[in-house]
Scaffold this active site. Structure first.
Site, PDB file in Angstrom:
ATOM      1  N   CYS A 115     -97.402  42.359 -50.964  1.00 30.28           N
ATOM      2  CA  CYS A 115     -96.190  42.084 -50.185  1.00 30.28           C
ATOM      3  C   CYS A 115     -95.683  40.653 -50.320  1.00 30.28           C
ATOM      4  O   CYS A 115     -94.602  40.338 -49.824  1.00 30.28           O
ATOM      5  CB  CYS A 115     -96.431  42.419 -48.709  1.00 30.28           C
ATOM      6  SG  CYS A 115     -96.560  44.187 -48.393  1.00 30.28           S
ATOM      7  N   SER A 116     -96.444  39.785 -50.969  1.00 32.15           N
ATOM      8  CA  SER A 116     -95.986  38.415 -51.212  1.00 32.15           C
ATOM      9  C   SER A 116     -95.370  38.243 -52.598  1.00 32.15           C
ATOM     10  O   SER A 116     -95.033  37.123 -52.997  1.00 32.15           O
ATOM     11  CB  SER A 116     -97.147  37.428 -51.041  1.00 32.15           C
ATOM     12  OG  SER A 116     -97.617  37.420 -49.714  1.00 32.15           O
TER      13      SER A 116
END
Length: 374
Positions: free
Chosen positions: A156-157
């Site tokens: 998710c980064s």
């Protein structure tokens, strides 16, 4: 060092919406079928009965109200419970490339750039459609961009990690203009049959143009004041699907081959990590959190975002300070913070500063501090 800016963003939004009510109806029908099928084992205490979901449970747990998906028919089929996608031949544009090209063209138009002015394409997402050739190179060709392309994944980064790579490439002179795309077909790796997570994800694709300030012609330009990345290993968010599965003779449908997490542990551990990361990043730039006009945060959980920002500014958080897109889009993995930036920046004025920050599996945290140019 050369000044680097974000000069355009793009957003592909799938055509289908699944509301919480629709999702719950399908999930509960699946639960009823499952419990009926295994009634004897459940009665004997050999298997636990599945528990129905509810709209109230979803919204209290997450703040999510709906999500966009590329296909909803398969997801809402109680006998299937995952998307129904069409396999494409090798000579046809792949699905991830298709949605990335759409978002990329929007970002190019916003930045006033032609595709042949792009020197690099970074495809950064939580899950890639295939191992190789790189999705980025296919997207590069479909757009008519030059230079080079590569894929990267930090869950998710991924978007903020890719923005740093793009900014570094521009500062180093290996590229003048970089397109970052984040095609997130999260519906394909979500376990829709798990009550604890069946509501979390939605599909989307975002795109960002990162370029030299001297070459930027768009009226809407955001100077990248700094980027910061950090990782700390954790198994609390994991997906074991991969090319070694076949050689391990493992079950391709086993629970560990789709998204799973220890939600309470993630909440408890990631909030302080993210808050400290942002605070330290701002301090390194001589900025106080209270001086930040807007926080565009990863969109995984409403309570998580509010707590992160409250730790930073010491007061209750309003949508003006930390806008929410989670209610409409759900968790879109790496794309969430960029969607928030895409939708909620037009009202800021010259000199206003903001933080684009994402956090997730790894654990990983990436932040991009920006200032609007006049």
């Amino acid at each position: 060092m050369p000044e680097v800016v974000i000069s355009g963003t793009g957003l592909y939004r799938p055509p289908h919406v699944i509301t919480n009510a629709e999702l719950v109806e399908a999930f509960n029908a699946y639960v009823a079928l499952h419990n009926e099928q295994h009634a004897a084992a459940i009665a004997a205490g050999e298997r636990a009965a599945l528990v129905p979901s509810s709209v109230e449970f979803i919204e209290k747990a997450s703040g999510i109200q709906q999500r966009y998906v590329i296909d909803k028919s398969g997801v809402l089929d109680p006998r299937r419970m995952y998307p129904r996608l069409q396999e494409r031949p090798d000579d046809q544009l792949s699905l991830m490339a298709e949605i990335a090209v759409d978002a990329g063209r929007q970002a190019l138009a916003a930045a006033g750039k032609r595709a042949d002015q792009v020197d690099a394409v970074l495809c950064s997402a939580a899950n890639m459609q295939r191992a190789y050739p790189a999705m980025a190179i296919e997207i590069q060709q479909a757009l008519g961009a030059g230079g080079y392309g590569f894929d990267m994944n930090v869950a998710c980064s991924s978007a903020t990690f890719a923005i740093e790579q793009a900014a570094n490439a521009v500062r180093a002179g290996s590229a003048n203009c970089v397109l970052v795309v984040n095609p997130e077909i999260t519906s394909a790796h979500l376990e829709w049959r798990d009550r604890d997570c069946h509501f979390i994800f939605g599909d989307v694709c975002t795109a960002v143009i990162v370029e030299l300030a001297d070459t930027a012609t768009a009226a809407d330009r955001w100077q990248i004041l700094g980027t910061r990345l950090a990782t700390q290993f954790s198994n609390n968010i994991r997906n074991n699907f991969g090319f070694l599965n076949r050689s391990e003779d493992s079950d391709p449908d086993a629970r560990d081959k789709t998204f799973r997490q220890e939600g309470r542990k993630v909440f408890k551990e990631v909030v302080p990590i993210a808050a400290a990361h942002i605070e330290q990043h701002l301090a390194s730039l001589g900025l106080e959190p209270t001086a930040v006009r807007r926080f565009w945060l990863h969109q995984a959980n409403l309570g998580m975002n509010q707590l992160v920002v409250k730790r930073l500014i010491g007061q209750e958080v309003t949508p003006d300070v930390a806008p929410l897109i989670l209610d409409e889009y759900a968790n879109t993995a790496s794309a969430g913070s960029v969607i928030a930036f895409h939708h909620h920046r037009a009202d800021l004025g010259a000199g206003d500063t903001g933080v684009i920050c994402s956090f997730g599996a790894g654990y990983s945290v990436g932040s991009v501090v920006v200032r609007k140019l006049g």
